[in-house]
Write a protein that holds these residues in place. Structure first.
Motif, PDB file in Angstrom:
ATOM      1  N   GLU A  80       0.838  -1.210   0.000  1.00 34.30           N
ATOM      2  CA  GLU A  80       0.000   0.000   0.000  1.00 34.30           C
ATOM      3  C   GLU A  80       0.872   1.259   0.000  1.00 34.30           C
ATOM      4  O   GLU A  80       0.544   2.253  -0.642  1.00 34.30           O
ATOM      5  N   ILE A  81       1.974   1.211   0.729  1.00 31.38           N
ATOM      6  CA  ILE A  81       2.872   2.373   0.800  1.00 31.38           C
ATOM      7  C   ILE A  81       3.601   2.556  -0.531  1.00 31.38           C
ATOM      8  O   ILE A  81       3.800   3.684  -0.994  1.00 31.38           O
ATOM      9  N   LEU A  82       3.978   1.444  -1.162  1.00 35.10           N
ATOM     10  CA  LEU A  82       4.615   1.516  -2.486  1.00 35.10           C
ATOM     11  C   LEU A  82       3.649   2.131  -3.500  1.00 35.10           C
ATOM     12  O   LEU A  82       4.052   2.904  -4.363  1.00 35.10           O
ATOM     13  N   ALA A  83       2.352   1.770  -3.380  1.00 31.17           N
ATOM     14  CA  ALA A  83       1.337   2.340  -4.273  1.00 31.17           C
ATOM     15  C   ALA A  83       1.222   3.848  -4.049  1.00 31.17           C
ATOM     16  O   ALA A  83       1.128   4.624  -5.002  1.00 31.17           O
ATOM     17  N   ALA A  84       1.257   4.262  -2.777  1.00 28.23           N
ATOM     18  CA  ALA A  84       1.185   5.696  -2.454  1.00 28.23           C
ATOM     19  C   ALA A  84       2.390   6.437  -3.027  1.00 28.23           C
ATOM     20  O   ALA A  84       2.269   7.538  -3.562  1.00 28.23           O
ATOM     21  N   LEU A 203       7.968   7.906   1.580  1.00 26.01           N
ATOM     22  CA  LEU A 203       9.399   7.638   1.801  1.00 26.01           C
ATOM     23  C   LEU A 203       9.704   7.553   3.292  1.00 26.01           C
ATOM     24  O   LEU A 203      10.534   6.750   3.711  1.00 26.01           O
ATOM     25  N   HIS A 204       8.993   8.355   4.092  1.00 21.82           N
ATOM     26  CA  HIS A 204       9.185   8.333   5.549  1.00 21.82           C
ATOM     27  C   HIS A 204       8.849   6.939   6.104  1.00 21.82           C
ATOM     28  O   HIS A 204       9.574   6.399   6.937  1.00 21.82           O
ATOM     29  N   VAL A 205       7.755   6.353   5.610  1.00 25.41           N
ATOM     30  CA  VAL A 205       7.355   5.003   6.058  1.00 25.41           C
ATOM     31  C   VAL A 205       8.367   3.972   5.569  1.00 25.41           C
ATOM     32  O   VAL A 205       8.796   3.096   6.325  1.00 25.41           O
ATOM     33  N   LEU A 206       8.774   4.086   4.300  1.00 23.30           N
ATOM     34  CA  LEU A 206       9.721   3.119   3.735  1.00 23.30           C
ATOM     35  C   LEU A 206      11.099   3.209   4.393  1.00 23.30           C
ATOM     36  O   LEU A 206      11.833   2.227   4.452  1.00 23.30           O
ATOM     37  N   MET A 207      11.434   4.404   4.928  1.00 26.16           N
ATOM     38  CA  MET A 207      12.708   4.578   5.629  1.00 26.16           C
ATOM     39  C   MET A 207      12.595   4.210   7.115  1.00 26.16           C
ATOM     40  O   MET A 207      13.482   4.503   7.903  1.00 26.16           O
ATOM     41  N   HIS A 236      12.997   1.132  18.805  1.00 21.79           N
ATOM     42  CA  HIS A 236      12.646   1.450  17.413  1.00 21.79           C
ATOM     43  C   HIS A 236      11.124   1.492  17.289  1.00 21.79           C
ATOM     44  O   HIS A 236      10.437   0.614  17.801  1.00 21.79           O
ATOM     45  N   ILE A 237      10.611   2.532  16.633  1.00 21.24           N
ATOM     46  CA  ILE A 237       9.168   2.629  16.364  1.00 21.24           C
ATOM     47  C   ILE A 237       9.020   2.895  14.866  1.00 21.24           C
ATOM     48  O   ILE A 237       9.657   3.803  14.327  1.00 21.24           O
ATOM     49  N   TRP A 238       8.182   2.114  14.205  1.00 20.22           N
ATOM     50  CA  TRP A 238       8.024   2.291  12.763  1.00 20.22           C
ATOM     51  C   TRP A 238       6.623   1.867  12.327  1.00 20.22           C
ATOM     52  O   TRP A 238       5.846   1.337  13.127  1.00 20.22           O
ATOM     53  N   SER A 239       6.293   2.097  11.066  1.00 19.27           N
ATOM     54  CA  SER A 239       4.994   1.689  10.511  1.00 19.27           C
ATOM     55  C   SER A 239       5.196   0.513   9.573  1.00 19.27           C
ATOM     56  O   SER A 239       6.105   0.536   8.749  1.00 19.27           O
ATOM     57  N   ILE A 240       4.320  -0.483   9.698  1.00 20.73           N
ATOM     58  CA  ILE A 240       4.322  -1.589   8.733  1.00 20.73           C
ATOM     59  C   ILE A 240       3.570  -1.100   7.503  1.00 20.73           C
ATOM     60  O   ILE A 240       4.008  -1.225   6.377  1.00 20.73           O
ATOM     61  N   THR A 241       2.402  -0.495   7.746  1.00 20.71           N
ATOM     62  CA  THR A 241       1.622   0.183   6.718  1.00 20.71           C
ATOM     63  C   THR A 241       0.756   1.215   7.441  1.00 20.71           C
ATOM     64  O   THR A 241       0.843   1.328   8.670  1.00 20.71           O
ATOM     65  N   SER A 242      -0.074   1.967   6.723  1.00 17.93           N
ATOM     66  CA  SER A 242      -0.904   2.981   7.366  1.00 17.93           C
ATOM     67  C   SER A 242      -1.763   2.364   8.472  1.00 17.93           C
ATOM     68  O   SER A 242      -2.463   1.391   8.233  1.00 17.93           O
TER      69      SER A 242
END
Length: 312
Positions: A80-84, A203-207, A236-242
């Motif tokens: 989904e993030i790649l699509a965005a 890019l923020h999510v992918l990074m 570490h805190i990150w997003s898998i997807t939205s």
């Protein structure tokens, strides 16, 4: 459960929007060619990108439903993030192309069939309003980056229709031929801004950046304020997807803490972090003179679609 419900609603909203947008894009492209209007053609070009973006967004939601496996332990949700990201990049490219075309039109203004242009632009506005309403009403345009990217495409398109209507009226009543390329430039600027924003967020999510709505200091404080924990490291805190955030860290606890007490502590902490918007938590509990083979590993995942990969 809430995530699954919103996922289904997002998918339905995208499918309906995709069908409406694609049908009208064909009409508008033909209209743009027949009336020789850049404002209409740029709007049709943007609608083509809308159509592609909605299609890619839809494909991302469908792919995101694939269950996690040993090759993709988080599943395919990041698609989904790649699509965005794809949508954000196409918005930027389209806006740059409109700037290029508009420059030539300012230098050599062509003859524009303004009444035909006005009719098609008004219908375009109605179509875009309908699609924007569907996406806002049925989908999560606030928190889902994929859907927000598609929504911004449609919003840019809506503004394109407004620009084309204004340009057509200026040509009809004041004979201002330059209003057509000017309207397309205004739209291009708006498209460029929204495209840049979506690309940056993707890019923020992918990074593996810290999710926007989560305060790193607050999360650190929540963990460190737990009486049994002396200190933490490797947080570490990150997003898998939205809407799906994850956390991992090492926590140094009191030497005399029993396994039962540490499990209760982790359970309480898990609930606190869930309230702060983090659903997927991995905390490695250690003592000052720990050895990695004796550590307790607590893994929790709110998304139960792949329980075989996580112990609870």
């Amino acid at each position: 459960m809430g995530h699954d419900h919103s996922h289904g609603a997002n998918k339905k909203a995208l499918l309906l929007s995709f069908i409406i947008t694609t049908l009208y894009m064909v009409i508008e492209a033909i209209g743009g060619l027949l009336t020789n209007s850049l404002a209409l053609l740029s709007d049709a070009g943007h609608m083509l990108s809308d159509s592609i973006s909605l299609g890619v967004g839809l494909a991302a939601f469908i792919l995101g439903e694939k269950v996690a496996n040993y090759s993709k332990t988080y599943g395919y949700k990041r698609f989904e993030i790649l699509a965005a990201l794809f949508n954000g990049a196409t918005l930027i490219i389209i806006s740059l192309y409109i700037f290029y075309e508009a420059y030539h039109r300012f230098v050599h203004p062509p003859e524009v069939a303004s009444f035909g242009m006005l009719t098609i632009a008004v219908v375009g506005l109605i179509v875009n309003l309908l699609v924007a309403w569907i996406l806002m009403r049925q989908g999560d345009t606030e928190d889902n980056l994929n859907l927000r990217a598609a929504f911004l495409h449609v919003l840019g398109d809506l503004l394109g229709s407004v620009g084309a209507i204004i340009a057509a009226l200026l040509i009809i009543f004041l004979d201002w031929g330059w209003a057509d390329p000017l309207a397309s430039v205004v739209v291009a600027v708006l498209i460029l801004i929204s495209g840049g924003r979506v690309t940056k967020d993707s890019l923020h999510v992918l990074m593996e950046g810290t999710p926007k709505h989560i305060n790193f200091q607050d999360v650190t404080r929540t963990i460190e304020d737990t009486p049994e924990i002396n200190s933490i490291h490797d947080l570490h805190i990150w997003s898998i997807t939205s809407g799906q955030n994850a956390l991992s860290c090492h926590a140094i606890v009191n030497e005399n803490l029993t396994i039962k007490e540490s499990q209760q502590m982790l359970k309480d902490l898990e609930q606190k972090l869930l309230d702060e918007g983090i659903g997927h938590i991995t905390i490695q509990v250690e003592t000052m003179n720990h050895n990695h083979e004796e550590t307790i590993l607590c893994k929790n995942n709110q998304d139960h679609s792949h329980p075989h990969l996580h112990s609870h």
